[in-house]
Scaffold this active site. Structure first.
Site, PDB file in Angstrom:
ATOM      1  N   ASP A   8      67.886  57.034  21.539  1.00 48.36           N
ATOM      2  CA  ASP A   8      68.970  56.074  21.397  1.00 48.36           C
ATOM      3  C   ASP A   8      69.946  56.284  22.312  1.00 48.36           C
ATOM      4  O   ASP A   8      70.782  56.808  22.445  1.00 48.36           O
ATOM      5  CB  ASP A   8      69.377  55.644  19.963  1.00 48.36           C
ATOM      6  CG  ASP A   8      68.403  55.823  18.744  1.00 48.36           C
ATOM      7  OD1 ASP A   8      68.446  55.022  18.119  1.00 48.36           O
ATOM      8  OD2 ASP A   8      67.400  56.656  18.793  1.00 48.36           O
ATOM      9  N   GLU A  39      68.857  49.819  21.636  1.00 45.30           N
ATOM     10  CA  GLU A  39      69.381  49.230  20.424  1.00 45.30           C
ATOM     11  C   GLU A  39      70.894  49.470  20.066  1.00 45.30           C
ATOM     12  O   GLU A  39      71.554  48.616  19.609  1.00 45.30           O
ATOM     13  CB  GLU A  39      68.813  49.213  19.221  1.00 45.30           C
ATOM     14  CG  GLU A  39      68.726  50.301  18.462  1.00 45.30           C
ATOM     15  CD  GLU A  39      69.142  50.408  17.212  1.00 45.30           C
ATOM     16  OE1 GLU A  39      69.002  49.419  16.516  1.00 45.30           O
ATOM     17  OE2 GLU A  39      69.583  51.137  16.646  1.00 45.30           O
ATOM     18  N   ASN A  40      71.222  50.574  20.789  1.00 42.12           N
ATOM     19  CA  ASN A  40      72.900  50.926  20.700  1.00 42.12           C
ATOM     20  C   ASN A  40      73.607  51.016  21.918  1.00 42.12           C
ATOM     21  O   ASN A  40      74.520  51.365  22.168  1.00 42.12           O
ATOM     22  CB  ASN A  40      73.023  52.316  20.089  1.00 42.12           C
ATOM     23  CG  ASN A  40      72.441  52.126  18.899  1.00 42.12           C
ATOM     24  OD1 ASN A  40      71.590  53.257  18.425  1.00 42.12           O
ATOM     25  ND2 ASN A  40      72.939  51.468  17.760  1.00 42.12           N
ATOM     26  N   ASN A  67      67.024  48.467  14.241  1.00 38.53           N
ATOM     27  CA  ASN A  67      67.933  47.587  13.508  1.00 38.53           C
ATOM     28  C   ASN A  67      69.107  46.783  14.136  1.00 38.53           C
ATOM     29  O   ASN A  67      69.472  45.865  13.042  1.00 38.53           O
ATOM     30  CB  ASN A  67      68.327  48.344  11.997  1.00 38.53           C
ATOM     31  CG  ASN A  67      69.114  49.664  12.259  1.00 38.53           C
ATOM     32  OD1 ASN A  67      68.783  50.381  13.525  1.00 38.53           O
ATOM     33  ND2 ASN A  67      70.329  49.572  11.637  1.00 38.53           N
ATOM     34  N   HIS A  68      69.309  47.154  15.050  1.00 40.17           N
ATOM     35  CA  HIS A  68      70.560  46.400  15.671  1.00 40.17           C
ATOM     36  C   HIS A  68      70.180  45.335  16.627  1.00 40.17           C
ATOM     37  O   HIS A  68      70.688  45.029  17.747  1.00 40.17           O
ATOM     38  CB  HIS A  68      71.602  47.316  16.194  1.00 40.17           C
ATOM     39  CG  HIS A  68      72.451  48.163  15.032  1.00 40.17           C
ATOM     40  ND1 HIS A  68      72.984  47.662  13.802  1.00 40.17           N
ATOM     41  CD2 HIS A  68      72.586  49.548  15.157  1.00 40.17           C
ATOM     42  CE1 HIS A  68      73.655  48.465  13.250  1.00 40.17           C
ATOM     43  NE2 HIS A  68      73.334  49.832  13.838  1.00 40.17           N
ATOM     44  N   HIS A 152      61.633  53.468  14.471  1.00 44.98           N
ATOM     45  CA  HIS A 152      63.057  53.601  14.242  1.00 44.98           C
ATOM     46  C   HIS A 152      63.326  53.511  12.415  1.00 44.98           C
ATOM     47  O   HIS A 152      63.201  52.494  11.929  1.00 44.98           O
ATOM     48  CB  HIS A 152      63.624  52.200  14.731  1.00 44.98           C
ATOM     49  CG  HIS A 152      65.022  52.331  15.225  1.00 44.98           C
ATOM     50  ND1 HIS A 152      65.657  53.042  16.029  1.00 44.98           N
ATOM     51  CD2 HIS A 152      66.059  52.013  14.323  1.00 44.98           C
ATOM     52  CE1 HIS A 152      66.915  52.812  16.185  1.00 44.98           C
ATOM     53  NE2 HIS A 152      67.182  52.093  14.923  1.00 44.98           N
ATOM     54  N   HIS A 177      66.753  56.522  15.627  1.00 47.27           N
ATOM     55  CA  HIS A 177      67.698  56.021  14.538  1.00 47.27           C
ATOM     56  C   HIS A 177      68.655  56.987  14.163  1.00 47.27           C
ATOM     57  O   HIS A 177      69.840  56.703  13.938  1.00 47.27           O
ATOM     58  CB  HIS A 177      66.898  55.346  13.454  1.00 47.27           C
ATOM     59  CG  HIS A 177      67.949  54.721  12.383  1.00 47.27           C
ATOM     60  ND1 HIS A 177      68.652  53.626  12.783  1.00 47.27           N
ATOM     61  CD2 HIS A 177      68.105  55.122  11.244  1.00 47.27           C
ATOM     62  CE1 HIS A 177      69.546  53.549  11.652  1.00 47.27           C
ATOM     63  NE2 HIS A 177      69.246  54.328  10.819  1.00 47.27           N
TER      64      HIS A 177
END
Length: 258
Positions: A8, A39-40, A67-68, A152, A177
């Site tokens: 990540d 995703e981050n 999830n983001h 994730h 994650h």
């Protein structure tokens, strides 16, 4: 075939770590293809087209999410343009983008890439990642035996169980994650490389990327404070997986922390 997977990427600090280390890592280890969880990458939540281009220029070939995924509305532009990007395949509702891709890596060799979200302790409405992934694996194996899975997820038990469920059917299952690199990287009995979490590429002096003082206050004062990213110094965390192009089995998995 050597695959580099970067854990990540968190915010500006994480992106700086990619620019600082990626070119040298690819050269030193003879990397054929680089995947990163993005995703981050935009302020700790989501991804934008500008950051996609930035990290692509740094040498990332393909991105997975989590999830983001939809924290930044601009992500729809990347999906519409068919960029090298996937989101969790097991969203229950109809959302933009695809959950898997088949990519030509080199000399006619193809790599299937699957992105999944866990369900244990995770926000969001997701279908069963085990059954969704098995169906995708059956489809992808008609084109290639080489398959990389980014799972994730929060719960270590859920990740480990998926590893054994798919052992021998995919080349690698890499957990993301939780942002903390685990020490259990190994090749499972039937040839699937596995690690519970690759770890975060981002600020060292932080709580999963969050400024330490803000994170501590959240626990001590039992209140939600505004999210603020920590900055440098940053660490680059990744894995290198060596995949047999014919069988799709992995010969080795190595962790990196730079």
């Amino acid at each position: 075939m050597k695959i580099l997977f970067i854990g990540d990427i968190v915010g500006r600090s994480g992106r700086k770590a990619v620019f600082k280390n990626l070119e040298d890592v690819k050269t030193k280890y003879g990397i054929d293809f680089c995947i990163a969880n993005g995703e981050n990458s935009a302020g700790g939540l989501g991804m934008t087209p500008a950051i996609y281009e930035e990290l692509s220029c740094a040498g990332v070939d393909f991105f997975t999410m989590g999830n983001h995924t939809f924290s930044k509305s601009e992500i729809d532009t990347l999906f519409k343009n068919g960029e090298n990007l996937v989101r969790p395949a097991n969203y229950k509702e109809k959302v933009a983008g695809e959950g898997y891709a088949i990519i030509h890596v080199k000399n006619g060799v193809k790599l299937g890439i699957i992105n999944l979200s866990g369900r244990v302790y995770m926000d969001g409405d997701f279908d069963n990642p085990f059954t969704v992934c098995k169906s995708l694996v059956d489809t992808i194996r008609k084109s290639t035996n080489c398959i990389f899975v980014d799972f994730h997820a929060e719960a270590t038990s859920e990740k480990i169980a998926l590893g054994f469920y798919l052992d021998g059917l995919v080349s690698c299952i890499a957990g993301t994650h939780t942002h903390v690199q685990t020490s259990d990287a190994r090749v499972l009995p039937n040839g699937t490389a596995y690690i519970t979490d690759v770890g975060m590429t981002g600020p060292l002096n932080s709580v999963l990327g969050l400024k330490t003082e803000i994170a501590v206050d959240r626990f001590v004062k039992d209140e939600k404070s505004h999210y603020q990213q920590s900055e440098e110094p940053s660490l680059f965390r990744a894995i290198i997986v060596d995949i047999d192009e014919a069988t799709g089995h992995s010969g080795s998995i190595e962790t990196l922390e730079l």
